[in-house]
Enzyme design. Structure first.
Site, PDB file in Angstrom:
ATOM      1  N   HIS A  17     -19.886  55.757  32.013  1.00  0.00           N
ATOM      2  CA  HIS A  17     -21.318  55.508  32.265  1.00  0.00           C
ATOM      3  C   HIS A  17     -21.518  55.258  33.752  1.00  0.00           C
ATOM      4  O   HIS A  17     -21.382  54.131  34.235  1.00  0.00           O
ATOM      5  CB  HIS A  17     -21.790  54.313  31.425  1.00  0.00           C
ATOM      6  N   HIS A 197     -29.198  56.528  26.619  1.00  0.00           N
ATOM      7  CA  HIS A 197     -29.367  55.098  26.880  1.00  0.00           C
ATOM      8  C   HIS A 197     -30.242  54.551  25.747  1.00  0.00           C
ATOM      9  O   HIS A 197     -31.339  55.071  25.510  1.00  0.00           O
ATOM     10  CB  HIS A 197     -30.087  54.872  28.211  1.00  0.00           C
ATOM     11  N   GLU A 200     -30.825  48.988  25.861  1.00  0.00           N
ATOM     12  CA  GLU A 200     -30.606  48.239  27.113  1.00  0.00           C
ATOM     13  C   GLU A 200     -31.758  47.227  27.213  1.00  0.00           C
ATOM     14  O   GLU A 200     -31.544  46.024  27.171  1.00  0.00           O
ATOM     15  CB  GLU A 200     -30.588  49.197  28.314  1.00  0.00           C
ATOM     16  N   ASP A 278     -22.283  51.821  35.834  1.00  0.00           N
ATOM     17  CA  ASP A 278     -23.691  52.261  35.810  1.00  0.00           C
ATOM     18  C   ASP A 278     -24.158  52.778  37.178  1.00  0.00           C
ATOM     19  O   ASP A 278     -24.186  53.990  37.408  1.00  0.00           O
ATOM     20  CB  ASP A 278     -24.587  51.125  35.304  1.00  0.00           C
ATOM     21  N   ASP A 279     -24.535  51.869  38.077  1.00  0.00           N
ATOM     22  CA  ASP A 279     -25.035  52.251  39.409  1.00  0.00           C
ATOM     23  C   ASP A 279     -24.379  51.323  40.442  1.00  0.00           C
ATOM     24  O   ASP A 279     -25.023  50.398  40.955  1.00  0.00           O
ATOM     25  CB  ASP A 279     -26.561  52.100  39.451  1.00  0.00           C
TER      26      ASP A 279
HETATM   27  N1  HPA Z   1     -30.953  52.592  32.625  1.00  0.00           N
HETATM   28  C1  HPA Z   1     -31.834  53.591  32.582  1.00  0.00           C
HETATM   29  N2  HPA Z   1     -31.887  54.530  33.514  1.00  0.00           N
HETATM   30  C2  HPA Z   1     -31.027  54.494  34.525  1.00  0.00           C
HETATM   31  C3  HPA Z   1     -30.086  53.493  34.616  1.00  0.00           C
HETATM   32  C4  HPA Z   1     -30.040  52.496  33.616  1.00  0.00           C
HETATM   33  O1  HPA Z   1     -29.220  51.548  33.597  1.00  0.00           O
HETATM   34  N3  HPA Z   1     -29.382  53.742  35.752  1.00  0.00           N
HETATM   35  C5  HPA Z   1     -29.873  54.862  36.299  1.00  0.00           C
HETATM   36  N4  HPA Z   1     -30.876  55.321  35.562  1.00  0.00           N
HETATM   37 ZN    ZN Z   2     -27.189  53.976  33.005  1.00  0.00          ZN
END
Ligand code: HPA
Ligand code: ZN
Length: 336
Positions: A17, A197, A200, A278-279
Site C-alpha cells: 500500500h 480503500h 479508513e 501509504d504516503d
Molecule cells: N486514502 C485515500 N486516498 C489516498 C490516500 C489514502 O490514505 N493516500 C493517497 N490517496
Molecule cells: Zn492509501
C-alpha cells in the site's frame, strides 16, 4: 537501537500500500518545480514539512494533489519512482505493489503514456539493478464520476501488460464503492486484480460494498471492519489481506495515538494484516519506520513481526511459488 529494531531492519518484507505520488519528498518537489518552471506556495523544504499537519483525509488530499503538480515529464515520473525504490532497498524490501493516480495527471493535460512509461521504466530498472520485484496498480479517484474512471480504464488498455490491478482512492466518505460498480466489472473482465480503500474513514458498509460489488482481492486500510464482528469473520473466512498503514492512520487522525492502534487486535482475531507506509513523504516514515514505531507503541513481538512480514508476501499478487521462496527467506533470517 533495540534488538527488535535491528530485527525489523534486516527482515525481508513487501510493501502493498504505497501511493507513488505520496512518496514525493519536498527536496524532489523543489527540484522538479525548478526543472519544470512551476511555482509552489512554499519558500523552503522546512516550510513544506511544517505544512504537513492534517486533521483528516481531505486536508491531506488537498496538499497531496497540489504537490503532484510538479510532475510533468516522463523523467519526472521515473525520478519519483526510482527515489522510492532506492529508499525501499535500504529497508530490505523485496517486492512492492504500488499505486498511481492517473487522473491527477491526465486532468492537468499530462498524457497517460508519459506517466505510465516513466513509472514502468523505473520499476524495470528497480528489478534489474536493485532486485526489487513490483506490480503497478492504477487507482481511480472516487471523488470524480464513474464515467471519468471509464475514460482512464480506456487509456490504460494499450498498457495492460504493465498494470496488475485497479484500486480506488481519494475522499472516501460520500463516495461508496457502489458508485464504481460498472467500471470495476469492466476491469475484472480484463483480468485485472481488484483492490479498494475501504473503512479508513468510511463505515463498515463500504467494506461490504467493496466485497460484494467490486469483488476485491485485497482491502486497503479496512480499519473500521473491527466495528462489525460478522464482517471480521467474513474477511477471515475469505482469507483477504488488509493493507494497514499505521503512521498514515496517526497523521490522518484515524487513531488518536499509535498506542491505540488496532494492529495487534487484528492479528489476534486472525485477520491477515500487513504494515505499509501509504504516503511516506507526507506521513513521516517509510516501511521500516512504520514497523519500528508500531512495534514500540503496541509491543509487537518478534513472532508478530514475522507474521506481518510473511503476510506482506502472502497477501501480494506474486505466484504461490514466489511467495513460498520469500517466506522461506524469512524463516532462514529469523532462525539465523
Ligand atoms: N486514502 C485515500 N486516498 C489516498 C490516500 C489514502 O490514505 N493516500 C493517497 N490517496
Ligand atoms: Zn492509501
Amino acid at each position: 537501537m533495540s534488538n527488535l529494531e535491528k530485527f525489523i531492519n534486516g527482515l525481508p518484507k513487501a510493501e502493498l500500500h504505497l501511493h507513488l505520488e505520496g512518496s514525493l519528498e519536498p527536496e524532489l518537489m523543489f527540484e522538479l518545480a525548478k526543472r519544470n518552471n512551476i511555482s509552489i506556495p512554499f519558500d523552503s523544504v522546512e516550510a513544506v514539512r511544517a505544512a504537513y499537519k492534517f486533521s483528516n483525509l481531505q486536508e491531506f488530499l488537498d496538499i497531496y494533489y497540489q504537490g503532484a503538480q510538479v510532475l510533468i515529464n516522463e523523467q519526472d515520473f521515473y525520478d519519483l519512482t526510482w527515489a522510492y525504490l532506492t529508499r525501499m532497498k535500504a529497508d530490505n524490501c523485496k517486492h512492492v505493489e504500488v499505486f498511481f493516480d492517473p487522473q491527477t495527471h491526465t486532468d492537468r493535460g499530462i498524457d497517460f503514456d508519459i506517466v505510465i512509461n516513466g513509472i514502468n521504466r523505473a520499476l524495470e530498472d528497480g528489478k534489474k539493478e536493485l532486485g526489487i520485484s513490483s506490480f503497478l496498480i492504477m487507482c481511480f479517484l472516487r471523488h470524480l464520476p464513474e464515467e471519468e474512471a471509464f475514460k482512464t480504464l480506456a487509456m490504460a488498455t494499450p498498457h495492460l501488460a504493465k498494470v496488475k490491478g485497479v484500486g480506488l482512492d481519494s475522499s472516501e466518505v460520500g463516495h461508496p464503492p457502489s458508485k464504481f460498480a460498472n467500471v470495476f466489472k469492466s476491469a475484472r473482465d480484463l483480468g485485472l486484480k481488484i483492490v479498494a480503500h475501504a473503512g479508513e474513514e468510511g463505515p463498515p458498509e463500504y467494506i461490504y460494498e467493496a466485497l460484494d460489488i467490486l469483488q476485491i482481492d485485497r482491502i486497503d486500510h479496512g480499519n473500521r471492519c473491527l466495528e462489525d464482528e460478522k464482517l471480521v469473520a467474513r474477511i477471515i473466512e475469505e482469507g483477504l489481506t488488509l493493507t494497514v498503514c499505521p503512521l498514515s492512520n496517526l497523521s490522518l487522525c484515524v487513531v488518536k495515538d499509535l498506542t491505540q492502534h488496532p494492529l495487534k487486535v487484528m492479528l489476534a482475531k486472525g485477520l491477515k494484516a500487513t504494515i505499509n507506509s501509504d504516503d511516506p513523504a507526507y506521513f513521516g516514515g517509510y516501511l521500516n519506520k512504520n514497523y519500528i514505531e508500531t512495534q514500540k507503541a503496541i509491543n509487537l513481538t518478534r513472532d508478530e513481526l514475522i507474521t506481518l512480514a510473511k503476510n506482506s508476501f502472502k497477501g501480494s499478487f506474486l505466484s504461490q511459488q514466489e511467495i513460498d521462496v520469500h517466506c522461506g527467506d524469512i524463516d532462514v533470517y529469523s532462525l539465523g
